[in-house]
Scaffold this motif. Sequence first.
Motif, PDB file in Angstrom:
ATOM      1  N   LEU A 135      -7.816  12.918  12.523  1.00 17.26           N
ATOM      2  CA  LEU A 135      -8.468  13.280  11.270  1.00 17.26           C
ATOM      3  C   LEU A 135      -7.990  14.648  10.782  1.00 17.26           C
ATOM      4  O   LEU A 135      -7.661  14.815   9.606  1.00 17.26           O
ATOM      5  N   SER A 136      -7.890  15.618  11.683  1.00 21.04           N
ATOM      6  CA  SER A 136      -7.473  16.957  11.264  1.00 21.04           C
ATOM      7  C   SER A 136      -6.008  16.959  10.812  1.00 21.04           C
ATOM      8  O   SER A 136      -5.660  17.642   9.845  1.00 21.04           O
ATOM      9  N   GLU A 149      -6.806   5.638   3.832  1.00 26.26           N
ATOM     10  CA  GLU A 149      -7.416   4.608   4.679  1.00 26.26           C
ATOM     11  C   GLU A 149      -7.475   5.062   6.135  1.00 26.26           C
ATOM     12  O   GLU A 149      -8.494   4.877   6.800  1.00 26.26           O
ATOM     13  N   ASP A 150      -6.386   5.635   6.620  1.00 25.93           N
ATOM     14  CA  ASP A 150      -6.357   6.094   8.005  1.00 25.93           C
ATOM     15  C   ASP A 150      -7.331   7.250   8.229  1.00 25.93           C
ATOM     16  O   ASP A 150      -7.887   7.396   9.314  1.00 25.93           O
ATOM     17  N   MET A 151      -7.528   8.069   7.205  1.00 26.61           N
ATOM     18  CA  MET A 151      -8.493   9.162   7.321  1.00 26.61           C
ATOM     19  C   MET A 151      -9.904   8.585   7.479  1.00 26.61           C
ATOM     20  O   MET A 151     -10.675   9.032   8.330  1.00 26.61           O
ATOM     21  N   LYS A 152     -10.206   7.552   6.699  1.00 26.28           N
ATOM     22  CA  LYS A 152     -11.520   6.915   6.812  1.00 26.28           C
ATOM     23  C   LYS A 152     -11.702   6.288   8.191  1.00 26.28           C
ATOM     24  O   LYS A 152     -12.773   6.409   8.802  1.00 26.28           O
ATOM     25  N   LEU A 153     -10.657   5.626   8.681  1.00 29.12           N
ATOM     26  CA  LEU A 153     -10.727   5.018  10.011  1.00 29.12           C
ATOM     27  C   LEU A 153     -10.915   6.068  11.100  1.00 29.12           C
ATOM     28  O   LEU A 153     -11.668   5.861  12.059  1.00 29.12           O
ATOM     29  N   ALA A 154     -10.209   7.196  10.957  1.00 19.01           N
ATOM     30  CA  ALA A 154     -10.346   8.277  11.937  1.00 19.01           C
ATOM     31  C   ALA A 154     -11.761   8.848  11.919  1.00 19.01           C
ATOM     32  O   ALA A 154     -12.310   9.205  12.977  1.00 19.01           O
ATOM     33  N   MET A 155     -12.367   8.923  10.734  1.00 14.58           N
ATOM     34  CA  MET A 155     -13.754   9.397  10.639  1.00 14.58           C
ATOM     35  C   MET A 155     -14.695   8.435  11.347  1.00 14.58           C
ATOM     36  O   MET A 155     -15.565   8.848  12.115  1.00 14.58           O
ATOM     37  N   MET A 160       0.841  -1.174   0.000  1.00 20.05           N
ATOM     38  CA  MET A 160       0.000   0.000   0.000  1.00 20.05           C
ATOM     39  C   MET A 160       0.890   1.242   0.000  1.00 20.05           C
ATOM     40  O   MET A 160       1.824   1.355   0.781  1.00 20.05           O
ATOM     41  N   SER A 161       0.583   2.154  -0.895  1.00 15.35           N
ATOM     42  CA  SER A 161       1.382   3.372  -0.978  1.00 15.35           C
ATOM     43  C   SER A 161       1.064   4.295   0.196  1.00 15.35           C
ATOM     44  O   SER A 161       0.064   4.116   0.902  1.00 15.35           O
ATOM     45  N   LEU A 162       1.912   5.274   0.375  1.00 16.97           N
ATOM     46  CA  LEU A 162       1.744   6.222   1.474  1.00 16.97           C
ATOM     47  C   LEU A 162       0.445   7.017   1.314  1.00 16.97           C
ATOM     48  O   LEU A 162      -0.277   7.241   2.294  1.00 16.97           O
ATOM     49  N   SER A 163       0.133   7.419   0.098  1.00 14.99           N
ATOM     50  CA  SER A 163      -1.109   8.161  -0.147  1.00 14.99           C
ATOM     51  C   SER A 163      -2.328   7.308   0.176  1.00 14.99           C
ATOM     52  O   SER A 163      -3.296   7.789   0.779  1.00 14.99           O
ATOM     53  N   GLU A 164      -2.279   6.034  -0.217  1.00 10.15           N
ATOM     54  CA  GLU A 164      -3.396   5.125   0.075  1.00 10.15           C
ATOM     55  C   GLU A 164      -3.538   4.919   1.577  1.00 10.15           C
ATOM     56  O   GLU A 164      -4.651   4.879   2.101  1.00 10.15           O
ATOM     57  N   LYS A 165      -2.396   4.796   2.264  1.00  8.61           N
ATOM     58  CA  LYS A 165      -2.432   4.612   3.716  1.00  8.61           C
ATOM     59  C   LYS A 165      -3.040   5.845   4.393  1.00  8.61           C
ATOM     60  O   LYS A 165      -3.842   5.710   5.320  1.00  8.61           O
ATOM     61  N   LEU A 166      -2.685   7.031   3.921  1.00  3.09           N
ATOM     62  CA  LEU A 166      -3.269   8.260   4.472  1.00  3.09           C
ATOM     63  C   LEU A 166      -4.788   8.271   4.268  1.00  3.09           C
ATOM     64  O   LEU A 166      -5.541   8.627   5.173  1.00  3.09           O
ATOM     65  N   VAL A 168      -2.170  17.184   6.104  1.00  4.07           N
ATOM     66  CA  VAL A 168      -1.116  16.617   5.261  1.00  4.07           C
ATOM     67  C   VAL A 168      -1.647  16.352   3.861  1.00  4.07           C
ATOM     68  O   VAL A 168      -0.971  16.643   2.866  1.00  4.07           O
ATOM     69  N   ARG A 169      -2.842  15.801   3.777  1.00  5.00           N
ATOM     70  CA  ARG A 169      -3.414  15.524   2.450  1.00  5.00           C
ATOM     71  C   ARG A 169      -3.635  16.822   1.671  1.00  5.00           C
ATOM     72  O   ARG A 169      -3.447  16.861   0.463  1.00  5.00           O
TER      73      ARG A 169
END
Length: 147
Positions: free
Chosen positions: A23-24, A9-15, A1-7, A29-30
């Motif tokens: 999330l913020s 996915e983690d954003m969705k999990l944080a939501m 998984m690329s770094l962008s994809e990980k960001l 970063v995004r």
Amino acid sequence: MSLSEKLNEDMKLAMKSQDKFKLSVIRMVRAAIKNIEIDTRKTLEEQEVLDVLTREIKQRKDSLQEFEKAGRDDLAENLKAEIVVLMEYMPQQLSDEEVKAIVQQTIQEVGASSKADMGKVMGALMPKVKGRADGKVVNTFVQELLV
């Protein structure tokens, strides 16, 4: 998984987990990544995303020093927490001993003998430790080892 994809996915999990702080930070970063993609009109590669993360961490560390000098502990604690979140996306950091060994090896490779050769050493060294060591730490070791 690329770094962008990980960001992403983690954003969705944080939501989903309603972790507003994480999330913020991820959104910040995004947004920085997206701004560069818009400016350059291309999708950033893995190394370029890593560069953006490194820059964001460096900015926060610089601000952290200023807040601590000013006695703003509330803001300093917030920045420390942001740095912790961002460090999750960085590659494994090198220890001081590992950095020192790489610096010594690079000095031998380029044949540096004095501080006048510092630019040559840093130019050869930084690609080796990019994203895995702080530039200030690397610079300190180079100055220490070049007499």
